[in-house]
Design a protein around this motif. Sequence first.
Motif, PDB file in Angstrom:
ATOM      1  N   THR A 123      44.742  49.526  24.682  1.00 48.81           N
ATOM      2  CA  THR A 123      44.211  50.204  25.869  1.00 48.81           C
ATOM      3  C   THR A 123      44.258  49.268  27.072  1.00 48.81           C
ATOM      4  OG1 THR A 123      42.736  51.537  24.511  1.00 48.81           O
ATOM      5  CG2 THR A 123      42.193  51.377  26.846  1.00 48.81           C
ATOM      6  N   VAL A 124      44.755  49.787  28.183  1.00 50.28           N
ATOM      7  CA  VAL A 124      44.797  49.009  29.423  1.00 50.28           C
ATOM      8  C   VAL A 124      43.370  48.840  29.936  1.00 50.28           C
ATOM      9  CG1 VAL A 124      45.595  48.977  31.824  1.00 50.28           C
ATOM     10  CG2 VAL A 124      47.126  49.794  30.005  1.00 50.28           C
ATOM     11  N   LEU A 125      42.938  47.584  30.073  1.00 46.13           N
ATOM     12  CA  LEU A 125      41.606  47.276  30.583  1.00 46.13           C
ATOM     13  C   LEU A 125      41.592  47.254  32.108  1.00 46.13           C
ATOM     14  CD1 LEU A 125      38.647  46.349  30.138  1.00 46.13           C
ATOM     15  CD2 LEU A 125      39.525  43.994  30.157  1.00 46.13           C
ATOM     16  N   SER A 126      42.554  46.536  32.699  1.00 45.06           N
ATOM     17  CA  SER A 126      42.602  46.411  34.161  1.00 45.06           C
ATOM     18  C   SER A 126      44.027  46.103  34.599  1.00 45.06           C
ATOM     19  CB  SER A 126      41.639  45.324  34.651  1.00 45.06           C
ATOM     20  OG  SER A 126      42.001  44.067  34.129  1.00 45.06           O
ATOM     21  N   ILE A 127      44.277  46.328  35.889  1.00 40.04           N
ATOM     22  CA  ILE A 127      45.609  46.102  36.458  1.00 40.04           C
ATOM     23  C   ILE A 127      45.458  45.396  37.800  1.00 40.04           C
ATOM     24  CG2 ILE A 127      47.755  47.162  37.269  1.00 40.04           C
ATOM     25  CD1 ILE A 127      46.961  49.663  35.576  1.00 40.04           C
ATOM     26  N   ALA A 128      46.161  44.285  37.960  1.00 42.24           N
ATOM     27  CA  ALA A 128      46.283  43.629  39.261  1.00 42.24           C
ATOM     28  C   ALA A 128      47.641  44.053  39.811  1.00 42.24           C
ATOM     29  CB  ALA A 128      46.185  42.121  39.118  1.00 42.24           C
ATOM     30  N   ARG A 129      47.618  44.820  40.880  1.00 42.48           N
ATOM     31  CA  ARG A 129      48.852  45.423  41.408  1.00 42.48           C
ATOM     32  C   ARG A 129      49.454  44.580  42.529  1.00 42.48           C
ATOM     33  NH1 ARG A 129      48.961  50.756  39.533  1.00 42.48           N
ATOM     34  NH2 ARG A 129      46.969  51.428  38.644  1.00 42.48           N
TER      35      ARG A 129
ATOM     36  N   ILE B 257      40.774  40.486  26.365  1.00 46.51           N
ATOM     37  CA  ILE B 257      42.068  41.160  26.171  1.00 46.51           C
ATOM     38  C   ILE B 257      42.844  40.409  25.094  1.00 46.51           C
ATOM     39  CG2 ILE B 257      42.197  42.149  28.476  1.00 46.51           C
ATOM     40  CD1 ILE B 257      44.280  39.122  27.664  1.00 46.51           C
ATOM     41  N   LEU B 258      43.832  41.075  24.523  1.00 42.38           N
ATOM     42  CA  LEU B 258      44.724  40.457  23.551  1.00 42.38           C
ATOM     43  C   LEU B 258      46.080  40.141  24.174  1.00 42.38           C
ATOM     44  CD1 LEU B 258      45.183  39.620  20.572  1.00 42.38           C
ATOM     45  CD2 LEU B 258      46.125  41.910  20.216  1.00 42.38           C
ATOM     46  N   GLY B 259      46.482  40.969  25.128  1.00 45.66           N
ATOM     47  CA  GLY B 259      47.794  40.789  25.725  1.00 45.66           C
ATOM     48  C   GLY B 259      47.794  41.067  27.214  1.00 45.66           C
TER      49      GLY B 259
ATOM     50  N   PRO C 121      41.494  38.162  20.925  1.00 49.88           N
ATOM     51  CA  PRO C 121      40.965  38.631  22.206  1.00 49.88           C
ATOM     52  C   PRO C 121      40.149  37.553  22.921  1.00 49.88           C
ATOM     53  CG  PRO C 121      40.644  40.289  20.518  1.00 49.88           C
ATOM     54  CD  PRO C 121      41.103  39.034  19.808  1.00 49.88           C
ATOM     55  N   ARG C 122      40.333  37.495  24.235  1.00 50.72           N
ATOM     56  CA  ARG C 122      39.613  36.530  25.074  1.00 50.72           C
ATOM     57  C   ARG C 122      39.718  36.967  26.532  1.00 50.72           C
ATOM     58  NH1 ARG C 122      43.667  31.730  23.750  1.00 50.72           N
ATOM     59  NH2 ARG C 122      43.490  32.794  21.787  1.00 50.72           N
ATOM     60  N   GLU C 123      38.816  36.443  27.335  1.00 50.06           N
ATOM     61  CA  GLU C 123      38.934  36.650  28.771  1.00 50.06           C
ATOM     62  C   GLU C 123      39.936  35.640  29.306  1.00 50.06           C
ATOM     63  OE1 GLU C 123      35.527  37.361  31.195  1.00 50.06           O
ATOM     64  OE2 GLU C 123      34.355  38.022  29.462  1.00 50.06           O
ATOM     65  N   VAL C 124      40.787  36.078  30.198  1.00 49.62           N
ATOM     66  CA  VAL C 124      41.776  35.188  30.791  1.00 49.62           C
ATOM     67  C   VAL C 124      41.841  35.437  32.293  1.00 49.62           C
ATOM     68  CG1 VAL C 124      43.190  35.119  28.685  1.00 49.62           C
ATOM     69  CG2 VAL C 124      43.745  36.752  30.486  1.00 49.62           C
ATOM     70  N   ALA C 125      42.475  34.527  32.982  1.00 51.03           N
ATOM     71  CA  ALA C 125      42.781  34.696  34.406  1.00 51.03           C
ATOM     72  C   ALA C 125      44.186  34.160  34.630  1.00 51.03           C
ATOM     73  CB  ALA C 125      41.769  33.948  35.270  1.00 51.03           C
ATOM     74  N   PHE C 126      44.961  34.876  35.404  1.00 54.29           N
ATOM     75  CA  PHE C 126      46.309  34.455  35.754  1.00 54.29           C
ATOM     76  C   PHE C 126      46.318  34.064  37.220  1.00 54.29           C
ATOM     77  CE2 PHE C 126      49.622  35.987  32.559  1.00 54.29           C
ATOM     78  CZ  PHE C 126      48.756  35.890  31.489  1.00 54.29           C
ATOM     79  N   TRP C 127      47.396  33.392  37.620  1.00 56.93           N
ATOM     80  CA  TRP C 127      47.642  33.117  39.016  1.00 56.93           C
ATOM     81  C   TRP C 127      49.139  33.212  39.245  1.00 56.93           C
ATOM     82  CZ3 TRP C 127      46.334  27.251  40.093  1.00 56.93           C
ATOM     83  CH2 TRP C 127      47.115  26.429  39.296  1.00 56.93           C
ATOM     84  N   MET C 128      49.544  33.119  40.502  1.00 58.20           N
ATOM     85  CA  MET C 128      50.944  33.328  40.861  1.00 58.20           C
ATOM     86  C   MET C 128      51.627  32.050  41.335  1.00 58.20           C
ATOM     87  SD  MET C 128      51.648  36.491  40.253  1.00 58.20           S
ATOM     88  CE  MET C 128      53.061  36.849  41.297  1.00 58.20           C
ATOM     89  N   LYS C 129      51.025  30.899  41.045  1.00 57.82           N
ATOM     90  CA  LYS C 129      51.630  29.633  41.441  1.00 57.82           C
ATOM     91  C   LYS C 129      53.064  29.571  40.900  1.00 57.82           C
ATOM     92  CE  LYS C 129      51.127  24.658  41.281  1.00 57.82           C
ATOM     93  NZ  LYS C 129      50.314  23.525  40.886  1.00 57.82           N
TER      94      LYS C 129
ATOM     95  N   PHE D  80      52.535  38.725  27.219  1.00 57.39           N
ATOM     96  CA  PHE D  80      51.839  37.518  26.784  1.00 57.39           C
ATOM     97  C   PHE D  80      50.943  37.900  25.621  1.00 57.39           C
ATOM     98  CE2 PHE D  80      53.086  36.906  31.084  1.00 57.39           C
ATOM     99  CZ  PHE D  80      53.253  35.543  31.287  1.00 57.39           C
ATOM    100  N   ASP D  81      51.109  37.245  24.481  1.00 55.64           N
ATOM    101  CA  ASP D  81      50.306  37.496  23.283  1.00 55.64           C
ATOM    102  C   ASP D  81      49.350  36.321  23.105  1.00 55.64           C
ATOM    103  OD1 ASP D  81      49.237  37.972  20.774  1.00 55.64           O
ATOM    104  OD2 ASP D  81      51.171  38.025  19.744  1.00 55.64           O
ATOM    105  N   PHE D  82      48.041  36.597  23.193  1.00 51.65           N
ATOM    106  CA  PHE D  82      47.041  35.541  23.040  1.00 51.65           C
ATOM    107  C   PHE D  82      46.515  35.441  21.607  1.00 51.65           C
ATOM    108  CE2 PHE D  82      47.156  36.124  27.589  1.00 51.65           C
ATOM    109  CZ  PHE D  82      47.151  34.810  28.026  1.00 51.65           C
ATOM    110  N   HIS D  83      46.992  36.285  20.708  1.00 53.39           N
ATOM    111  CA  HIS D  83      46.674  36.257  19.268  1.00 53.39           C
ATOM    112  C   HIS D  83      45.246  36.647  18.935  1.00 53.39           C
ATOM    113  CE1 HIS D  83      50.629  34.639  18.517  1.00 53.39           C
ATOM    114  NE2 HIS D  83      50.390  33.687  19.419  1.00 53.39           N
TER     115      HIS D  83
END
Length: 180
Positions: free
Chosen positions: A128-134, A150-152, A104-112, A99-102
């Motif tokens: 650089t990897v900031l965080s990982i939801a495993r 993040i950017l992507g 940098p911004r804070e985002v949140a995903f969900w699994m719906k 996912f390219d957000f063009h």
Amino acid sequence: MTYGPRAALAGALALFAVACAAEPAPAAKQAAQAPMAAPTPVAHGAAPDAPVPAGFEALEVITSSGRVRFFVEIADDEPERQLGLMYRKVMAPDRGMLFDFHTPREVAFWMKNTLIPLDIIYIQANGTVLSIARNTTPLSEAAIPSGGPILGVLELAGGRAAEIGLLPGDKVVHRIFKGG
């Protein structure tokens, strides 16, 4: 942008709702149900000399264990980001979605409407990897925040980040990241 705790949560939930809540049109839903590709029997990732399949781009992840190559679909506009990997039933171990957000911004995903567990990797503008939801929970509507700008975002099959030893601080190499 900088947000206070409540504003950040409200902003993340608003982006989350915009980016993930829309139901695709029936034709888009049907197309999304098709598997990304037949699983490739690869233990660690795509072979370094494997040709890039049509509709994909090559991306490399650099960990302390070495480099791992993936083929990714690009979600770089709002409709593609909204659909993401919803309704997919399988994901080959050497495939993913970037996912390219063009900007940098804070985002949140969900699994719906996402039927398979995913690893969600939040990546800063420099790769650089900031965080990982495993191993995220399929069909969950719980917000999964990036934890910073993040950017992507790279989505891989659930468990792949652990398999390749991916950790925050590791690098992702792709054209959207500075120096990528």
